[in-house]
Design an enzyme around this catalytic site. Structure first.
Site, short mmCIF file in Angstrom:
data_model
loop_
_atom_site.label_atom_id
_atom_site.label_comp_id
_atom_site.label_asym_id
_atom_site.label_seq_id
_atom_site.Cartn_x
_atom_site.Cartn_y
_atom_site.Cartn_z
N LYS A 68 0.83 -1.21 0.00
CA LYS A 68 0.00 0.00 0.00
C LYS A 68 0.87 1.26 0.00
CE LYS A 68 -2.30 -1.34 3.66
NZ LYS A 68 -1.74 -2.73 3.78
N THR A 69 1.91 1.27 0.81
CA THR A 69 2.80 2.42 0.84
C THR A 69 3.53 2.58 -0.49
OG1 THR A 69 3.12 2.19 3.23
CG2 THR A 69 4.75 3.48 2.04
N ASP A 113 -1.30 6.83 6.25
CA ASP A 113 -1.28 5.40 6.57
C ASP A 113 -2.16 5.13 7.80
OD1 ASP A 113 -0.61 2.75 6.29
OD2 ASP A 113 1.38 2.94 7.18
N THR A 162 -5.44 -1.24 7.12
CA THR A 162 -5.45 -2.70 7.26
C THR A 162 -6.78 -3.20 7.82
OG1 THR A 162 -4.45 -2.45 9.47
CG2 THR A 162 -2.95 -2.81 7.62
N ARG A 221 6.63 -8.15 1.97
CA ARG A 221 7.51 -7.66 3.03
C ARG A 221 8.23 -8.82 3.72
NH1 ARG A 221 4.45 -3.92 6.58
NH2 ARG A 221 5.12 -2.37 5.04
#
Length: 355
Positions: A68-69, A113, A162, A221
């Site tokens: 997302k980032t 975020d 999230t 990640r």
């Protein structure tokens, strides 16, 4: 939790931030997988650039660690605009948000975020900024308080969450484009690992990439984090090449098994099976049995165990599934463990919307 327990956590750590910046994709064409979201986002951005106006506000939802980032930074890069980054918990007062909004240049991207954690006064201020590009700053208190309207340059808000269910209806409705990111398939993670290995200068074989991808819980990640740890092992105890044997040996050292479970995950399953005969058992009791806080078990361990079909949440408590008994090499109470016993389910054919 020990240091190695964080290897398969999808939440970002301080050590991850600099490392992720190195391998993070810069353009939409470099972004691996999420084909539907990528195509939709490309149409949104191309259309806005042709009209010469900022695109609609964008909401990105999905589990942590899926990009997302990265997509927020890509949006700014594709538009050729600046980006201002903050987070929901950091915006405690409406004045904090007003200061950020009034400092934006025309066409800038504001990335928030964990937007579901933004304070309610700041959220209400954001409504008018998103719709009318205007904020009302209240000066003073009591009867003498005055609202001063301030214009905001047209901008694009990119929100990431999230837990999209915690967003209020008015907030969600103000986003013109909403996208949900799904877990990655093993083949996509293999492609990502080869790309990351090239950037980091790590020699990796196809078999080594397959082994790491299979233990990465469908999360980029985690895949990149495991690659860095396997690289350390390869450089110190092997010939520097990440191949199948090196990857397996390294992940044994780091206590990550074939399904991607770490020490705490296996401790939870082992306690359920050995101490409570598979359950049901309450969350607090289970947490005491493994020596962790209940919120750690619930937020860190359970999401993946449920998604993998190894643990079930019931009204009476947590229950170990038959697949969990097989994974631990135990005999299920209602069957005999043997060569013909069913294996653990395919992690990527399961419903990824489960909590």
């Amino acid at each position: 939790m020990s240091e190695t327990d964080g290897l398969v956590s999808a939440y970002v750590s301080d050590a991850d931030r600099d490392a992720e910046a190195t391998v993070r994709p810069r353009r939409l064409a470099e972004f691996i997988a999420q084909d539907r979201v990528r195509d939709q986002l490309d149409l949104l951005l191309q259309g806005a650039m042709r009209r010469g106006s900022p695109p609609d506000h964008i909401l990105l939802s999905g589990p942590p660690g899926l990009g997302k980032t990265s997509l927020a930074n890509i949006v700014a890069a594709e538009l050729g605009a600046g980006i201002r980054v903050t987070s929901g918990p950091a915006i405690e007062r409406s004045g904090d948000l007003a200061a950020i909004l009034t400092s934006l240049a025309e066409g800038d991207v504001l990335f928030i975020d964990e937007i579901h954690r933004i304070a309610r006064p700041a959220e209400e201020l954001l409504y008018s900024a998103m719709e009318d590009f205007r904020v009302d700053v209240v000066v003073g208190k009591g009867p003498g308080a005055t609202a001063i309207p301030l214009d905001v340059e047209p901008f694009t808000l990119v929100g990431a969450t999230t837990r999209s269910g915690l967003l209020t209806g008015p907030m969600r409705d103000r986003f013109g484009f909403v996208a949900h990111l799904d877990f990655y398939a093993p083949a996509d993670l293999e492609t990502l690992l080869h790309r990351s290995a090239r950037i980091l200068g790590v020699p990796i074989t196809p078999e080594g990439a397959i082994e790491i991808a299979g233990r990465s819980r469908g999360t980029p990640r985690i895949a990149n984090r495991l690659l860095r740890r396997v690289r350390d092992y390869a450089e110190v105890r092997a010939d520097g090449v990440v191949d199948l044997d090196t990857a397996r040996s390294a992940l044994i050292v780091y206590d990550v098994d074939a399904l991607g479970l770490d020490r705490l995950d296996r401790a939870v399953l082992t306690a359920l099976v050995d101490s409570f005969r598979g359950g049901p058992v309450g969350l607090s009791t289970l947490a005491v049995a493994v020596g962790e806080q209940p919120d750690t078990v619930e937020e860190v361990c359970e999401p993946f165990l449920v998604r993998a079909g190894l643990l079930a949440r019931t009204p009476r408590g947590r229950v170990a599934t038959e697949a969990a008994w097989h994974h631990l090499g135990r005999t299920p109470p209602n069957g005999i463990f043997g060569a013909d016993s069913p294996a653990a389910p395919d992690l990527f054919s399961l419903d990824t919307d489960q909590p």
